[in-house]
Design an enzyme around this catalytic site. Structure first.
Site, short mmCIF file in Angstrom:
data_model
loop_
_atom_site.label_atom_id
_atom_site.label_comp_id
_atom_site.label_asym_id
_atom_site.label_seq_id
_atom_site.Cartn_x
_atom_site.Cartn_y
_atom_site.Cartn_z
N CYS A 187 31.74 52.89 44.11
CA CYS A 187 32.90 53.14 43.85
C CYS A 187 33.25 54.46 43.12
CB CYS A 187 34.02 52.17 43.65
SG CYS A 187 34.14 50.74 44.60
N HIS A 211 40.57 55.44 40.76
CA HIS A 211 39.85 54.49 42.14
C HIS A 211 40.82 53.29 42.26
CE1 HIS A 211 37.56 52.35 44.61
NE2 HIS A 211 37.27 51.49 43.63
N ASN A 231 40.91 49.52 49.42
CA ASN A 231 39.90 50.26 48.57
C ASN A 231 38.99 51.10 49.44
OD1 ASN A 231 37.58 50.81 47.00
ND2 ASN A 231 37.56 48.82 45.96
O1 UT7 Z 1 35.91 48.91 43.66
C1 UT7 Z 1 35.17 48.07 43.20
C2 UT7 Z 1 36.04 47.23 41.90
N1 UT7 Z 1 36.63 46.14 42.70
C3 UT7 Z 1 37.44 45.71 42.23
O2 UT7 Z 1 38.08 46.25 41.23
C4 UT7 Z 1 38.22 44.50 42.63
C5 UT7 Z 1 38.53 43.60 41.14
N2 UT7 Z 1 39.10 42.32 41.66
C6 UT7 Z 1 40.18 42.07 42.43
O3 UT7 Z 1 40.99 43.03 42.75
C7 UT7 Z 1 40.59 40.47 42.32
O4 UT7 Z 1 40.05 39.82 41.65
C8 UT7 Z 1 40.85 40.03 43.83
C9 UT7 Z 1 41.96 40.77 44.71
C10 UT7 Z 1 39.42 40.26 44.59
C11 UT7 Z 1 41.20 38.51 43.76
O5 UT7 Z 1 42.31 38.13 42.98
P1 UT7 Z 1 42.50 37.29 41.90
O6 UT7 Z 1 43.81 37.34 41.55
O7 UT7 Z 1 41.51 37.50 40.98
O8 UT7 Z 1 41.94 36.05 42.67
P2 UT7 Z 1 40.76 34.72 42.36
O9 UT7 Z 1 39.65 35.39 42.69
O10 UT7 Z 1 40.97 34.26 41.10
O11 UT7 Z 1 41.16 33.79 43.41
C12 UT7 Z 1 42.60 32.84 43.34
C13 UT7 Z 1 42.48 31.83 44.29
C14 UT7 Z 1 41.16 31.36 44.58
O12 UT7 Z 1 41.47 29.89 45.08
P3 UT7 Z 1 41.37 28.77 44.42
O13 UT7 Z 1 40.01 28.58 43.55
O14 UT7 Z 1 42.36 28.90 42.96
O15 UT7 Z 1 41.76 27.55 45.04
C15 UT7 Z 1 40.63 32.00 45.98
O16 UT7 Z 1 39.68 31.17 46.76
O17 UT7 Z 1 42.75 32.70 45.77
C16 UT7 Z 1 41.87 32.42 46.54
N3 UT7 Z 1 41.53 33.48 47.40
C17 UT7 Z 1 42.51 33.78 48.47
N4 UT7 Z 1 43.46 33.20 49.20
C18 UT7 Z 1 43.90 33.64 50.39
C19 UT7 Z 1 40.59 34.46 47.43
N5 UT7 Z 1 40.69 35.28 48.44
C20 UT7 Z 1 41.92 34.99 49.02
C21 UT7 Z 1 42.59 35.34 50.32
N6 UT7 Z 1 43.51 34.74 50.74
N7 UT7 Z 1 42.11 36.57 50.86
#
Ligand code: UT7
Length: 325
Positions: A115, A252, A282
């Site tokens: 990225c 980015h 992204n």
């Molecule tokens: O380009 C390279 C760099 N990449 C990035 O910078 C990405 C960085 N990370 C992010 O943007 C975020 O961490 C994400 C968007 C990937 C995830 O968001 P988050 O607020 O950190 O959520 P999380 O991973 O803590 O997940 C919260 C909950 C989880 O469920 P439980 O364990 O709380 O029951 C996940 O399983 O959300 C769940 N979850 C979803 N639910 C519905 C994860 N993906 C989804 C989804 N739909 N698509």
């Protein structure tokens, strides 16, 4: 001796016509438009057609950048193309672009910094231009990330999109009393200890497969905000500037929450942020040149504006470029 600046003369971009909204994912994953929008800011992204490749997207973006710069194939003697999704293992996608655009001189190569590839590409191209090794470059970010997504992983496949952006970067002599223009400073870093947080689980030498993207999102998020803020300040410092000099931040585009947290960490108001994540998701190395080109096509940047672009991705590899428009 006359100093040379690496100055942006034109920008271009291209997005595939296949626009995918969040409800598409509801049909095969346990997810919702509401979750995706509230956690990422993404509403739609574009996916390349089956027969559409990274070089196709790059060629279209480069052709537009050259047109906007008033540059013909005979004017370009360097292509630096950032991608993690090349058409082939080799030759470099940059050479496919070189051939398609009828560029018959100079040299062309790919950069793989995921990225942050476009920041590395800008830093690299500007060095060639400032030392006189090349005179006018196409600097490109182009990706078809849809080809490496795991459609069963709701935490990653909803995030990414395909696209390409390009700039024409030229060596221009600096007048005696003129301030430095174009690329003023670059801060580029990598740290291989973070490999497990964001990687593709396949490759030519290791598995003989292409593989799929896997990410520990929460941890990447945390590193992104802190490392990008430190890098932005380091690059500004190198340029003899501070955050109060910044007119535009074109980072980015990974997640709108990362962008807002970064702006707040830098003490900058969101009016200075260029964000395209809502409609593109992204696009990895393509996201910064796409955002630069889209903003430039709306005449957002004025001559002399200070623009900073920062990115982080797999590796980790990260960095920042400071530009005077
Ligand atoms: O380009 C390279 C760099 N990449 C990035 O910078 C990405 C960085 N990370 C992010 O943007 C975020 O961490 C994400 C968007 C990937 C995830 O968001 P988050 O607020 O950190 O959520 P999380 O991973 O803590 O997940 C919260 C909950 C989880 O469920 P439980 O364990 O709380 O029951 C996940 O399983 O959300 C769940 N979850 C979803 N639910 C519905 C994860 N993906 C989804 C989804 N739909 N698509």
């Amino acid at each position: 001796m006359t100093e040379l600046d690496a100055v942006i003369e034109g920008t271009g971009h291209f997005l595939p016509s296949n626009v995918i909204d969040n409800t598409h994912f509801e049909s095969f994953l346990d997810t919702s438009d509401e979750w995706i929008q509230s956690r990422t800011g993404i509403r739609t992204r574009c996916f390349a057609a089956e027969n559409e490749t990274t070089s196709d997207l790059a060629i279209a973006a480069c052709a537009e950048a050259m047109k906007n710069a008033g540059a013909g194939p005979e004017d370009i003697d360097l292509i630096v193309l950032a991608t993690s999704t090349p058409d082939y293992t080799f030759p470099a996608t940059a050479t496919l672009v070189q051939n398609a655009l009828g560029i018959r001189q100079g040299f062309a190569f790919d950069i793989q910094a995921v990225c942050s590839g476009f920041v590395f590409a800008l830093a690299s191209a500007s060095s060639f231009l400032q030392t006189g090794a090349a005179t006018r470059a196409l600097v490109v970010g182009a990706e078809t990330f849809s080809r490496i997504l795991d459609w069963k992983d709701r935490s990653t496949c909803i995030l990414f999109g395909d696209g390409a952006g390009a700039v024409v970067l030229a060596a221009q002599p600096r007048g005696k009393s003129q301030p430095r223009r174009g690329i003023l400073a670059s801060d580029v870093k990598s740290d291989g200890r973070y490999r497990e947080l964001l990687y593709v689980n396949g490759g030519v030498s290791k598995t003989g497969t292409v593989g799929h993207l896997t990410m520990k999102g929460k941890e990447v998020f945390r590193h992104a905000v802190s490392k990008l803020a430190v890098s932005t300040n380091a690059a500004l410092d190198q340029a003899g500037l501070t955050t109060s000099d910044v007119d535009w931040v074109v980072p980015h585009q990974a997640n709108v929450r990362i962008l807002n947290a970064l702006m707040s960490r830098l003490g900058l108001e969101n009016e200075k942020l260029v964000s395209t994540v809502a409609t593109q998701g992204n696009t990895s190395a393509a996201s910064i040149p796409l955002a630069l080109s889209m903003a430039n096509s709306k005449n957002l940047f004025q001559d002399g504006d200070i623009v900073v672009s920062q990115a982080i991705g797999g590796g980790f590899a990260w960095g920042t470029c400071v530009m005077r428009w």
